[in-house]
Design a protein around this motif. Structure first.
Motif, PDB file in Angstrom:
ATOM      1  N   MET A 279      51.628  48.401  42.735  1.00 46.48           N
ATOM      2  CA  MET A 279      52.705  47.755  42.808  1.00 46.48           C
ATOM      3  C   MET A 279      53.766  48.853  44.139  1.00 46.48           C
ATOM      4  N   ALA A 280      54.404  48.034  43.777  1.00 42.52           N
ATOM      5  CA  ALA A 280      55.785  48.639  44.948  1.00 42.52           C
ATOM      6  C   ALA A 280      56.755  48.449  45.102  1.00 42.52           C
ATOM      7  N   GLN A 281      58.182  49.316  45.305  1.00 44.80           N
ATOM      8  CA  GLN A 281      59.398  48.898  45.578  1.00 44.80           C
ATOM      9  C   GLN A 281      59.958  49.233  45.706  1.00 44.80           C
ATOM     10  N   GLY A 282      59.719  49.155  48.050  1.00 43.88           N
ATOM     11  CA  GLY A 282      60.472  50.127  48.584  1.00 43.88           C
ATOM     12  C   GLY A 282      59.682  50.693  49.138  1.00 43.88           C
ATOM     13  N   GLN A 283      60.344  52.242  48.591  1.00 44.63           N
ATOM     14  CA  GLN A 283      59.655  52.871  49.613  1.00 44.63           C
ATOM     15  C   GLN A 283      58.313  53.554  48.119  1.00 44.63           C
ATOM     16  N   LYS A 284      59.313  53.547  46.627  1.00 40.30           N
ATOM     17  CA  LYS A 284      58.379  54.296  45.573  1.00 40.30           C
ATOM     18  C   LYS A 284      57.547  53.080  45.342  1.00 40.30           C
ATOM     19  N   LYS A 285      55.969  53.563  45.293  1.00 38.06           N
ATOM     20  CA  LYS A 285      54.820  53.094  44.590  1.00 38.06           C
ATOM     21  C   LYS A 285      55.157  53.351  43.513  1.00 38.06           C
ATOM     22  N   SER A 286      54.292  52.261  42.531  1.00 40.18           N
ATOM     23  CA  SER A 286      54.172  52.681  40.636  1.00 40.18           C
ATOM     24  C   SER A 286      53.045  51.884  41.131  1.00 40.18           C
ATOM     25  N   ARG A 287      51.969  51.798  39.468  1.00 44.04           N
ATOM     26  CA  ARG A 287      50.828  50.831  39.354  1.00 44.04           C
ATOM     27  C   ARG A 287      51.083  51.079  38.070  1.00 44.04           C
ATOM     28  N   PHE A 288      50.679  50.364  37.219  1.00 44.13           N
ATOM     29  CA  PHE A 288      49.842  50.474  35.720  1.00 44.13           C
ATOM     30  C   PHE A 288      48.435  50.023  35.930  1.00 44.13           C
ATOM     31  N   ILE A 289      47.802  50.702  35.096  1.00 42.84           N
ATOM     32  CA  ILE A 289      46.223  50.696  33.881  1.00 42.84           C
ATOM     33  C   ILE A 289      46.520  49.728  32.916  1.00 42.84           C
ATOM     34  N   ALA A 290      45.388  48.701  32.958  1.00 43.49           N
ATOM     35  CA  ALA A 290      44.777  47.631  32.000  1.00 43.49           C
ATOM     36  C   ALA A 290      43.365  48.190  31.334  1.00 43.49           C
ATOM     37  N   TRP A 291      43.407  47.802  30.391  1.00 47.29           N
ATOM     38  CA  TRP A 291      41.761  48.372  29.391  1.00 47.29           C
ATOM     39  C   TRP A 291      41.185  46.767  29.054  1.00 47.29           C
ATOM     40  N   THR A 292      40.038  46.469  28.427  1.00 49.94           N
ATOM     41  CA  THR A 292      39.457  45.559  27.735  1.00 49.94           C
ATOM     42  C   THR A 292      38.489  46.397  26.849  1.00 49.94           C
ATOM     43  N   TYR A 293      38.070  45.580  25.922  1.00 50.05           N
ATOM     44  CA  TYR A 293      37.099  45.239  25.205  1.00 50.05           C
ATOM     45  C   TYR A 293      36.225  44.558  24.554  1.00 50.05           C
ATOM     46  N   ILE A 294      37.085  43.125  25.746  1.00 49.99           N
ATOM     47  CA  ILE A 294      36.607  42.270  25.281  1.00 49.99           C
ATOM     48  C   ILE A 294      35.532  41.418  26.454  1.00 49.99           C
ATOM     49  N   LYS A 295      34.563  40.864  25.796  1.00 54.09           N
ATOM     50  CA  LYS A 295      33.453  40.417  27.152  1.00 54.09           C
ATOM     51  C   LYS A 295      34.367  39.151  27.990  1.00 54.09           C
ATOM     52  N   ARG A 296      34.448  39.259  29.558  1.00 55.49           N
ATOM     53  CA  ARG A 296      34.787  38.874  30.557  1.00 55.49           C
ATOM     54  C   ARG A 296      34.695  36.291  29.341  1.00 55.49           C
ATOM     55  N   ASN A 297      33.236  36.478  29.101  1.00 55.67           N
ATOM     56  CA  ASN A 297      32.716  35.257  28.432  1.00 55.67           C
ATOM     57  C   ASN A 297      34.028  35.026  27.291  1.00 55.67           C
ATOM     58  N   GLN A 298      34.767  35.636  26.884  1.00 62.14           N
ATOM     59  CA  GLN A 298      35.321  35.681  25.544  1.00 62.14           C
ATOM     60  C   GLN A 298      36.725  35.657  25.658  1.00 62.14           C
ATOM     61  N   ARG A 299      36.850  36.342  26.645  1.00 63.00           N
ATOM     62  CA  ARG A 299      38.350  36.270  27.047  1.00 63.00           C
ATOM     63  C   ARG A 299      39.232  34.905  26.697  1.00 63.00           C
ATOM     64  N   SER A 300      39.081  33.998  27.606  1.00 68.41           N
ATOM     65  CA  SER A 300      39.304  32.736  27.296  1.00 68.41           C
ATOM     66  C   SER A 300      39.969  32.229  26.023  1.00 68.41           C
ATOM     67  N   LEU A 301      38.830  32.444  24.843  1.00 72.78           N
ATOM     68  CA  LEU A 301      39.410  32.089  23.420  1.00 72.78           C
ATOM     69  C   LEU A 301      40.492  32.313  22.963  1.00 72.78           C
ATOM     70  N   PHE A 302      41.173  34.019  23.778  1.00 76.82           N
ATOM     71  CA  PHE A 302      42.581  34.320  23.221  1.00 76.82           C
ATOM     72  C   PHE A 302      43.341  33.668  23.143  1.00 76.82           C
ATOM     73  N   PHE A 303      43.673  32.495  24.305  1.00 77.53           N
ATOM     74  CA  PHE A 303      44.341  31.300  24.460  1.00 77.53           C
ATOM     75  C   PHE A 303      43.852  29.900  23.766  1.00 77.53           C
ATOM     76  N   LYS A 304      43.035  29.454  23.726  1.00 78.79           N
ATOM     77  CA  LYS A 304      42.568  28.203  23.686  1.00 78.79           C
ATOM     78  C   LYS A 304      43.406  27.613  22.285  1.00 78.79           C
ATOM     79  N   ASN A 305      44.667  28.350  21.632  1.00 84.48           N
ATOM     80  CA  ASN A 305      45.378  27.362  21.026  1.00 84.48           C
ATOM     81  C   ASN A 305      46.367  27.706  21.046  1.00 84.48           C
ATOM     82  N   LEU A 306      46.813  28.320  22.477  1.00 84.24           N
ATOM     83  CA  LEU A 306      48.575  27.573  23.198  1.00 84.24           C
ATOM     84  C   LEU A 306      48.694  26.535  23.245  1.00 84.24           C
TER      85      LEU A 306
END
Length: 306
Positions: A279-306
């Motif tokens: 991410m970046a805001q003008g001169q400032k650069k920033s970032r976030f790190i994201a990690w998961t233990y859920i398999k790609r083909n199972q991730r959509s299951l988290f949204f099935k009841n929305l």
């Protein structure tokens, strides 16, 4: 207005601050405005009260927050950058949800170190309707966040963290399921280092020496033993215990040099996938790190009841 082209395309502040609109919504802001050398309206960002009033005006104008205040000396977050984290998180969720951003109270978020300002829940609820659980170790921060919720009639769950050495333990209950966690961790390893960082920031802004923290901050917000790496490493370590209860664990990372050691911690934790979102805001650069233990083909299951 100065264009901030680096902000996320959905960020309402990407065109800079519209002071005409802000003052119309919050007339008290006008007393803090001034002109820069180019003749544009701005505020003195060294002035704690001016920054607080700007935040109040931004939250009211763009996010329908009619009451917002924090106790003296608590962290007063710069809104545009905080908004970017929310929008980029929405993109991460969309990638796990057939490229559609999930909206509504069914999307559960855990905000670690929610702070007295409650800024992430306020923005995330307004922009996407997500439900937030905010956690903080500081009783004063929780009390302030509760008042913001009560006055604005917001549905945010607040939980105190009682143990300084814990992050997820004690606040994620066995019945909880979260689509993501988020965190703005303490950057520094000591108060002395935090003060040095403040001086460096003022020098970079051409302001010389100043003891003022324009965005404030309590000890727990600014530093912890071992600094940012130790805090996020503990977060990664504890995330293994809740691997199936959360889709994406995330945290801001202030220093790019910290990414390599953090990647080693992620490998040790045997995460299935991780990503670094720049991410970046003008001169400032920033970032976030994201990690998961859920398999790609199972991730959509988290949204099935929305």
């Amino acid at each position: 207005m100065t264009t901030k082209t680096m902000l996320h395309p959905r960020n309402q502040h990407k065109e800079g601050y519209d002071f005409t609109r802000l003052v119309a919504q919050t007339p008290e802001l006008e007393a803090f405005t001034t002109k820069n050398p180019a003749g544009q309206t701005t505020i003195d960002f060294q002035d704690v009260q001016a920054v607080r009033m700007l935040n109040r005006a931004l939250l009211k104008t763009y996010y329908d927050i009619n009451y917002w205040d924090i106790p003296a000396n608590y962290l007063c977050p710069p809104i545009p950058g905080r908004v970017d984290y929310i929008h980029y998180l929405a993109d991460v969720l969309a990638d796990s949800n057939k490229h559609e951003i999930p909206r509504g109270q069914g999307v559960k978020a855990l905000d670690i170190g929610t702070g007295a300002s409650l800024v992430y829940p306020l923005i995330g609820q307004s922009e996407y309707g997500w439900h937030f659980t905010g956690v903080d170790i500081d009783a004063g921060a929780i009390k302030s966040a509760q008042k913001i919720c009560e006055v604005n009639k917001l549905d945010v769950t607040l939980r105190p963290q009682d143990k300084r050495e814990d992050i997820f333990r004690g606040v994620i209950k066995p019945s909880d399921k979260f689509h993501f966690t988020m965190c703005n961790p303490p950057f520094h390893s000591s108060m002395e280092q935090a003060n040095k960082g403040t001086q460096r920031k003022w020098r970079n802004l051409g302001k010389g020496h100043s003891k003022k923290l324009n965005f404030g901050g309590q000890n727990a917000e600014l530093w912890c033993p071992g600094g940012e790496i130790k805090f996020i490493a503990t977060m990664i370590e504890q995330s293994t215990e809740f691997a199936n209860q959360c889709l994406w664990f995330t945290s801001l990372v202030s220093k790019k040099d910290n990414l390599q050691p953090l990647k080693r911690f992620l490998k040790k934790a045997q995460v299935l996938d991780y990503k670094v979102v720049e991410m970046a805001q003008g001169q400032k650069k920033s970032r976030f790190i994201a990690w998961t233990y859920i398999k790609r083909n199972q991730r959509s299951l988290f949204f099935k009841n929305l």
